[in-house]
Design an enzyme around this catalytic site. Structure first.
Site, PDB file in Angstrom:
ATOM      1  CG  ASP A 197     107.284  69.537  45.500  1.00  6.27           C
ATOM      2  OD1 ASP A 197     108.525  69.511  45.600  1.00  6.27           O
ATOM      3  OD2 ASP A 197     106.531  68.846  46.201  1.00  6.27           O
ATOM      4  CG  ASP A 215     111.499  65.973  45.010  1.00  3.29           C
ATOM      5  OD1 ASP A 215     111.871  65.714  46.171  1.00  3.29           O
ATOM      6  OD2 ASP A 215     110.474  66.632  44.750  1.00  3.29           O
TER       7      ASP A 215
END
Length: 196
Positions: free
Chosen positions: A144, A158
């Site tokens: 991330d 995401d």
């Protein structure tokens, strides 16, 4: 008095919607596949770049404090929850991909084609990290790197899943079923617009 062959005397006989031509379904599946492949590629490439450019380096402010590039290796889900269940998340993702591909065969509208394409890309993108990154297969940590204030750090996969969720909600509120037909309570589409 006998009605014409195939006609209803009362006029309220419900007629099944015509089956969508195979060529149309093939185009929708092509859109589904193209969206999924494109977003999956963007996710994988962006993670490779993020690891290369952000490992052991200071954060990069893209839009002041609003959007910051901050590398995180996440073994869990959003907000780093369930960090001890990485293998469970991996198995759930594999099941999700099988289910998405199974139901994708029934796609009958452009909206659902885009929604399923984004959803497949997002699930597959994060699953790829869990399969190929350390500490090992099914236990890999998801990369991330987008950070917003008061929000978990996230990635392109995401974003794809969030877009898919939004598109699915739109289709549901419009009463458009997966096969492209409309629910009985849904307003009729204007001529020429279709149930996309």
């Amino acid at each position: 008095m006998q009605a014409a062959r195939g006609a209803s005397l009362t006029g309220d006989h419900e007629v099944d919607p015509p089956a969508r031509p195979r060529s149309s379904r093939a185009r929708l599946l092509a859109v589904f596949g193209l969206v999924a492949a494109t977003m999956y590629a963007v996710d994988v490439v962006s993670k490779i770049i993020a690891v290369d450019r952000l490992t052991d380096r200071p954060d990069v402010q893209v839009v002041g404090e609003l959007l910051v590039l901050h590398l995180v290796r996440n073994p869990g889900a959003a907000f780093s929850t369930g960090t001890g269940y990485t293998q469970v998340f991996s198995c759930l993702a594999i099941v999700a991909i099988v289910v998405i591909c199974y139901f994708a065969r029934r796609i009958g509208s452009l909206g659902w084609a885009f929604a399923f394409g984004f959803l497949l890309a997002g699930v597959a993108g994060n699953l790829t990290d869990r399969l190929v990154r350390g500490p090992g297969p099914l236990r890999g940590h998801v990369i991330d790197f987008f950070m917003l204030p008061h929000w978990p750090v996230f990635n392109v996969a995401d974003i794809s899943i969030d877009i898919a969720a939004g598109l699915i909600l739109i289709q549901v509120f419009r009463g458009v079923r997966l096969d492209g037909t409309r629910a009985a309570h849904a307003p009729e589409a204007q001529p020429g617009t279709g149930a996309e």
